[in-house]
Design an enzyme around this catalytic site. Structure first.
Site, PDB file in Angstrom:
ATOM      1  N   THR A 246      -3.416  -7.673   3.298  1.00  0.00           N
ATOM      2  CA  THR A 246      -2.061  -7.560   3.842  1.00  0.00           C
ATOM      3  C   THR A 246      -2.066  -7.438   5.365  1.00  0.00           C
ATOM      4  OG1 THR A 246      -0.213  -5.991   3.966  1.00  0.00           O
ATOM      5  CG2 THR A 246      -2.286  -5.085   3.281  1.00  0.00           C
ATOM      6  N   ASP A 247      -0.948  -7.789   5.980  1.00  0.00           N
ATOM      7  CA  ASP A 247      -0.813  -7.596   7.434  1.00  0.00           C
ATOM      8  C   ASP A 247      -0.665  -6.117   7.798  1.00  0.00           C
ATOM      9  OD1 ASP A 247       1.778  -7.192   6.444  1.00  0.00           O
ATOM     10  OD2 ASP A 247       2.746  -8.618   7.807  1.00  0.00           O
ATOM     11  N   GLU A 248      -0.392  -5.271   6.773  1.00  0.00           N
ATOM     12  CA  GLU A 248      -0.131  -3.857   7.070  1.00  0.00           C
ATOM     13  C   GLU A 248      -1.365  -3.145   7.614  1.00  0.00           C
ATOM     14  OE1 GLU A 248       2.370  -1.726   4.427  1.00  0.00           O
ATOM     15  OE2 GLU A 248       3.261  -3.536   3.593  1.00  0.00           O
TER      16      GLU A 248
ATOM     17  N   TYR B 233      -1.358   3.353   1.524  1.00  0.00           N
ATOM     18  CA  TYR B 233      -1.569   1.985   1.016  1.00  0.00           C
ATOM     19  C   TYR B 233      -2.344   1.146   2.022  1.00  0.00           C
ATOM     20  CZ  TYR B 233      -0.481  -2.960   0.253  1.00  0.00           C
ATOM     21  OH  TYR B 233      -0.580  -4.332   0.117  1.00  0.00           O
TER      22      TYR B 233
ATOM     23  N   LYS C 233      -6.143  -0.530   1.828  1.00  0.00           N
ATOM     24  CA  LYS C 233      -6.396  -1.971   1.944  1.00  0.00           C
ATOM     25  C   LYS C 233      -7.341  -2.246   3.120  1.00  0.00           C
ATOM     26  CE  LYS C 233      -4.947  -5.000  -0.133  1.00  0.00           C
ATOM     27  NZ  LYS C 233      -5.388  -5.666  -1.392  1.00  0.00           N
TER      28      LYS C 233
HETATM   29  N1  LIG Z   1       3.523  -8.020  -2.156  1.00  0.00           N
HETATM   30  C1  LIG Z   1       3.286  -8.385  -0.899  1.00  0.00           C
HETATM   31  O1  LIG Z   1       4.223  -8.671  -0.140  1.00  0.00           O
HETATM   32  C2  LIG Z   1       1.860  -8.522  -0.395  1.00  0.00           C
HETATM   33  C3  LIG Z   1       1.641  -9.032   0.881  1.00  0.00           C
HETATM   34  C4  LIG Z   1       0.329  -9.220   1.330  1.00  0.00           C
HETATM   35  C5  LIG Z   1      -0.721  -8.878   0.507  1.00  0.00           C
HETATM   36  N2  LIG Z   1      -0.494  -8.362  -0.719  1.00  0.00           N
HETATM   37  C6  LIG Z   1      -1.659  -8.059  -1.570  1.00  0.00           C
HETATM   38  O2  LIG Z   1      -1.645  -8.994  -2.638  1.00  0.00           O
HETATM   39  C7  LIG Z   1      -2.166  -8.400  -3.827  1.00  0.00           C
HETATM   40  C8  LIG Z   1      -1.156  -8.530  -4.944  1.00  0.00           C
HETATM   41  O3  LIG Z   1       0.054  -7.880  -4.561  1.00  0.00           O
HETATM   42  P1  LIG Z   1       1.307  -7.834  -5.562  1.00  0.00           P
HETATM   43  O4  LIG Z   1       2.506  -7.586  -4.747  1.00  0.00           O
HETATM   44  O5  LIG Z   1       1.263  -9.005  -6.470  1.00  0.00           O
HETATM   45  O6  LIG Z   1       0.945  -6.515  -6.383  1.00  0.00           O
HETATM   46  P2  LIG Z   1       1.520  -6.009  -7.771  1.00  0.00           P
HETATM   47  O7  LIG Z   1       1.584  -4.527  -7.649  1.00  0.00           O
HETATM   48  O8  LIG Z   1       2.741  -6.770  -8.172  1.00  0.00           O
HETATM   49  O9  LIG Z   1       0.379  -6.409  -8.833  1.00  0.00           O
HETATM   50  C9  LIG Z   1      -0.857  -5.788  -8.873  1.00  0.00           C
HETATM   51  C10 LIG Z   1      -1.547  -6.217 -10.161  1.00  0.00           C
HETATM   52  O10 LIG Z   1      -2.862  -5.579 -10.186  1.00  0.00           O
HETATM   53  C11 LIG Z   1      -3.053  -4.987 -11.455  1.00  0.00           C
HETATM   54  N3  LIG Z   1      -3.928  -3.816 -11.275  1.00  0.00           N
HETATM   55  C12 LIG Z   1      -3.647  -2.660 -10.624  1.00  0.00           C
HETATM   56  N4  LIG Z   1      -4.695  -1.823 -10.692  1.00  0.00           N
HETATM   57  C13 LIG Z   1      -5.661  -2.468 -11.384  1.00  0.00           C
HETATM   58  C14 LIG Z   1      -6.993  -2.141 -11.759  1.00  0.00           C
HETATM   59  N5  LIG Z   1      -7.540  -0.947 -11.456  1.00  0.00           N
HETATM   60  N6  LIG Z   1      -7.717  -3.051 -12.436  1.00  0.00           N
HETATM   61  C15 LIG Z   1      -7.188  -4.261 -12.768  1.00  0.00           C
HETATM   62  N7  LIG Z   1      -5.925  -4.621 -12.441  1.00  0.00           N
HETATM   63  C16 LIG Z   1      -5.175  -3.745 -11.752  1.00  0.00           C
HETATM   64  C17 LIG Z   1      -1.660  -4.593 -11.939  1.00  0.00           C
HETATM   65  O11 LIG Z   1      -1.608  -4.457 -13.349  1.00  0.00           O
HETATM   66  C18 LIG Z   1      -0.819  -5.765 -11.422  1.00  0.00           C
HETATM   67  O12 LIG Z   1      -0.793  -6.823 -12.361  1.00  0.00           O
HETATM   68  C19 LIG Z   1      -2.491  -6.952  -3.462  1.00  0.00           C
HETATM   69  O13 LIG Z   1      -3.868  -6.873  -3.179  1.00  0.00           O
HETATM   70  C20 LIG Z   1      -1.668  -6.692  -2.214  1.00  0.00           C
HETATM   71  O14 LIG Z   1      -2.284  -5.730  -1.385  1.00  0.00           O
HETATM   72  C21 LIG Z   1       0.769  -8.168  -1.192  1.00  0.00           C
END
Ligand SMILES: NC(=O)c1ccc[n+]([C@@H]2O[C@H](COP(=O)([O-])OP(=O)(O)OC[C@H]3O[C@@H](n4cnc5c(N)ncnc54)[C@H](O)[C@@H]3O)[C@@H](O)[C@H]2O)c1
Length: 356
Positions: free
Chosen positions: A133-135, A159, A163
């Site tokens: 993430t950009d965070e 968070y 990350k």
């Molecule tokens: N949402 C955003 O805007 C955003 C932006 C940049 C990066 N990201 C990154 O992208 C990735 C996905 O984000 P998202 O928004 O889809 O998240 P989300 O919370 O919607 O989904 C996370 C998924 O991971 C699974 N999970 C959680 N803990 C687990 C574990 N211990 N073992 C196996 N599975 C597990 C959950 O069941 C879920 O399906 C993350 O790594 C996040 O940091 C998200």
């Protein structure tokens, strides 16, 4: 050929899996613990598709991860699984340290184990793609330049700190052990299957239910927004052509204040589903700010554009219209998420044991 995706039942992961299976003939093994954020209904269109293999399990479970890698021998791992909600990380940081740091560590070690058994072209082309993430970069003032890949990490929430730690682990596993990694740091995503605890889906579902639209502080916090399918295409581009050991920032060139976002959603709903009670803007309510709320994030995505020719397909206007329309068309999905009914999907489709 097979790739392993972790967290593929979450918001971005499920969009990536759907995109991947539509674009390639490879199999996806999807390892997901199905926390509250994992929703297999997102992947209902893949029922019976032999190219989607779902494994319910925790990335912290080394034996399970090892067995999954040994069985499927993926040519790449795309690692999405994480605890991802800043507010939850403030109230309960422990799960974030466990999954985001320990889980990434476990996965790196298991990947290193598999990679060390490979030879020749299979070894050279193996990839561990870490989705971040950009965070991790911290907060910008209104006049600071956007985050480039060279910007130092200054995470401010549990968070983003977890990350950032995982990004460092991935970097170290490349430098120390030679594991072929790539990392992408992306801005805020929005689009279909977004769990309605995050800003955009929360505003849409609350407005449709006639509930308050809560805005933190003065609503002037700025984020860069990217349509989730554009994130999926960026990951495909980096996985295919990104230089090993590099990080790539992914963004949509869409800096918006939270207040602008909410006004845009209200305007679209006023057009697409007018409420006889008046404009949805009447529901906007200011609430006490989130502690340590970062003021501004902005992504400089020139490296991925220059090196890999990636550009987002959606503008904010086209992406947000599609998103609002998707929520209007998928009231059943929203209702199941809100009632918790989506968790029954596992029991129904995979048996009670899988749901435990
Ligand atoms: N949402 C955003 O805007 C955003 C932006 C940049 C990066 N990201 C990154 O992208 C990735 C996905 O984000 P998202 O928004 O889809 O998240 P989300 O919370 O919607 O989904 C996370 C998924 O991971 C699974 N999970 C959680 N803990 C687990 C574990 N211990 N073992 C196996 N599975 C597990 C959950 O069941 C879920 O399906 C993350 O790594 C996040 O940091 C998200």
């Amino acid at each position: 050929m097979t790739i392993l995706v972790t967290g593929g039942a979450g918001f971005i992961g499920s969009n990536f899996v759907l995109d991947w299976l539509a674009q390639s003939d490879e199999t996806v093994v999807n390892l997901d613990a199905l926390t509250y954020a994992g929703n297999l209904e997102n992947l209902a269109s893949l029922d019976g598709n032999p190219r989607h293999v779902f494994v319910k399990g925790d990335i912290c479970d080394r034996a399970l991860v090892d067995a999954t890698l040994a069985q499927h021998k993926p040519r790449a791992i795309v690692h999405f699984a994480a605890e991802s909600h800043v507010d939850r990380s403030i109230h309960g940081p422990g799960a974030f340290m466990r999954t985001n740091i320990d889980g990434t560590f476990t996965l790196l070690e298991a990947a290193r184990g598999l990679w060390s058994t490979l030879e020749g072209e299979a070894k050279a082309s193996f990839r561990f793609h870490h989705v971040s993430t950009d965070e991790v970069y911290g907060s910008l003032s209104p006049t600071d330049p956007a985050f480039a890949e060279t910007k130092g990490f200054e995470p401010n929430s549990p968070y983003s700190a977890s990350k950032a730690a995982s990004d460092h682990l991935v970097r170290a596993w490349h430098h120390t052990y030679g594991l072929p990694v790539v990392t992408t740091n992306c801005s805020n995503n929005y689009g279909p299957y977004h769990f309605p605890e995050k800003l955009i889906p929360l505003m849409i579902v609350n407005a449709l239910a006639g509930k308050a639209l809560p805005i933190y502080g003065d609503g002037q916090n700025v984020r860069d927004w990217l349509y989730v399918r554009d994130h999926a295409s960026a990951i495909r581009a980096v996985l295919a052509g990104g230089r090993v050991g590099e990080t790539y920032n992914i963004g949509g060139w869409n800096e918006k204040t939270n207040l602008e976002i909410v006004h845009t959603i209200c305007a679209l709903l006023d057009e697409l589903k007018p409420d006889p009670a008046g404009s949805y803007t009447r529901l906007i309510t200011y609430v006490k700010d989130r502690p340590g709320h970062d003021r501004r994030y902005a992504i400089d995505a020139r490296k991925v554009e220059r090196e890999l020719g990636w550009r987002p397909a959606e503008t904010f206007d086209t992406g947000i219209r599609k998103t609002v329309q998707w929520y209007l068309d998928h009231a059943g999905w929203v209702a199941n998420v809100q009632s918790g009914g989506y968790r029954d999907w596992v029991a129904k489709n995979y048996g009670e044991a899988a749901a435990a």
